[in-house]
Design a protein around this motif. Structure first.
Motif, PDB file in Angstrom:
ATOM      1  N   VAL A  88       0.659  -1.312   0.010  1.00 33.04           N
ATOM      2  CA  VAL A  88       0.115   0.054  -0.088  1.00 33.04           C
ATOM      3  C   VAL A  88       1.082   1.200  -0.062  1.00 33.04           C
ATOM      4  N   VAL A 130      -6.407   5.698   5.732  1.00 29.36           N
ATOM      5  CA  VAL A 130      -7.509   4.637   5.246  1.00 29.36           C
ATOM      6  C   VAL A 130      -7.717   3.697   6.593  1.00 29.36           C
ATOM      7  N   LEU A 134     -11.373  -0.801   4.963  1.00 26.72           N
ATOM      8  CA  LEU A 134     -11.228  -0.773   3.537  1.00 26.72           C
ATOM      9  C   LEU A 134     -10.049  -1.543   3.082  1.00 26.72           C
ATOM     10  N   LEU A 135      -9.043  -1.756   3.786  1.00 25.72           N
ATOM     11  CA  LEU A 135      -8.055  -2.593   3.510  1.00 25.72           C
ATOM     12  C   LEU A 135      -8.504  -4.059   3.420  1.00 25.72           C
ATOM     13  N   LEU A 138     -11.761  -4.304   0.296  1.00 24.96           N
ATOM     14  CA  LEU A 138     -11.497  -3.757  -1.181  1.00 24.96           C
ATOM     15  C   LEU A 138     -10.346  -4.693  -1.815  1.00 24.96           C
ATOM     16  N   GLU A 142      -8.966  -1.799  -6.298  1.00 27.59           N
ATOM     17  CA  GLU A 142      -9.974  -0.677  -5.616  1.00 27.59           C
ATOM     18  C   GLU A 142      -9.424   0.132  -4.774  1.00 27.59           C
ATOM     19  N   THR A 143      -8.489  -0.354  -4.024  1.00 28.60           N
ATOM     20  CA  THR A 143      -7.726   0.421  -3.145  1.00 28.60           C
ATOM     21  C   THR A 143      -7.095   1.556  -3.744  1.00 28.60           C
ATOM     22  N   ALA A 244     -15.023   0.686  -6.627  1.00 26.13           N
ATOM     23  CA  ALA A 244     -14.725   0.931  -5.049  1.00 26.13           C
ATOM     24  C   ALA A 244     -15.734   1.734  -4.702  1.00 26.13           C
TER      25      ALA A 244
END
Length: 327
Positions: A88, A130, A134-135, A138, A142-143, A244
């Motif tokens: 990420v 974030v 979400l992590l 998705l 999408e992230t 997303a």
């Protein structure tokens, strides 16, 4: 190669958009300052104008000078440990380079099961938060799309407006608590037969979050569409962003939520309502109709869902957190 006329038109449009952002910031500040001055006029008279201007100056100073890390701490955000979330962080760095940001934003992770992300700071000192939800939920594609949207907001210079809205929201919530305290003071003065604090002051203090939030919801959200477009150009993948957006549901609550303690801010998992984007359907329709030129593909590799060490089910549950933070 665009012609000189096209370059001039783009430059003029950029200046116009910047002027609109500053105008919106001024409207929020003036609205809060006027509300404060009117509310405390019965107590302070002409001095209320000075106090209102001082409060507005403090908000501007905080919006410009407060480090993003200080705000991130309100949400329980933390920087990933060395070797953690390297994929990420690499993604953030690559997107920042594509958007020509002067500096790569710092990455923060917030222990919440909600699907949300937001950015703080300015172009040369910014941070992106974030949520773990979400992590976990998705895909990396999408992230990347969500992170590119935050990078686009930073590059477009929207963060000052958002910071002003965030602090105006927090100050309005502080007035709400002051209003509740003044109710207790008036009850005590009723018992002791002393003069009341003006009920006009009390009423406006308690209504402050609702009035400020109504103003924010009435403001245009065109910058969100511009950020979506910029994000699609940065990634070359508008459909990834559309996917997303279709999976992120933004809880907004009801207007009267702001009148109930402890000021849940409509259960919006963002620092202020001004950050809430337009309806997902409108954004997705525009993205699907967008003609994006080919871009070098992002190095996105799907992997197992992320689980951060030390984050248990209690911390992951969305809940109210002081002061007026819902995550």
């Amino acid at each position: 190669m665009p012609s000189k006329t096209e370059r001039n038109l783009r430059l003029a449009l950029a200046y116009l958009k910047a002027a609109l952002r500053y105008a919106q910031s001024a409207v929020l500040l003036m609205a809060f300052g006027t509300l404060l001055a009117i509310a405390i006029w019965p107590q302070f008279g002409g001095l209320s104008l000075v106090l209102a201007v001082l409060a507005m100056a403090i908000i501007v100073g905080l919006a410009q000078l407060l480090p993003p890390a200080a705000t991130m701490r309100l949400y329980g955000g933390r920087r990933p440990e060395p070797g953690e979330l390297t994929d990420v962080q690499k993604l953030v760095s690559e997107l920042a380079g594509r958007a020509a940001l002067p500096r790569t934003p710092e990455l923060y992770v917030i222990p919440s099961s909600l699907l949300s992300a937001f950015s703080m700071g300015s172009g040369d000192r910014s941070a992106i938060a974030v949520t773990e939800g979400l992590l976990r939920r998705l895909t990396m594609r999408e992230t990347a799309a969500v992170v590119s949207g935050e990078v686009a907001q930073i590059g477009m210079g929207d963060l000052f407006l958002f910071a002003v809205a965030d602090f105006v929201t927090r100050f309005a919530q502080a007035l709400y608590y002051a209003g509740l305290a003044l109710v207790a003071v008036n009850v005590w003065r009723l018992i002791t037969h002393e003069d009341f604090v003006s009920w006009w002051t009390v009423a406006l203090f308690i209504l402050a979050p609702t009035l400020i939030n109504l103003l924010q919801t009435a403001m245009p959200r065109q910058s969100a569409f511009a950020a979506d477009r910029a994000a699609a150009f940065v990634t070359g993948d508008p459909l990834g962003l559309a996917s997303a957006i279709s999976r992120i549901e933004m809880p907004r609550g009801q207007v009267w939520d702001d009148l109930l303690p402890p000021v849940p801010a409509r259960k919006v998992p963002l620092p202020s309502l001004l950050r809430c984007p337009p309806p997902a359907g409108q954004r997705i329709a525009r993205l699907k109709a967008l003609d994006v030129p080919p871009m070098p593909p992002l190095d996105v590799q799907e992997g197992p869902r992320i689980s951060l060490v030390g984050v248990g089910p209690i911390e992951m549950r969305p809940r109210y957190r002081w002061p007026g933070v819902w995550f």
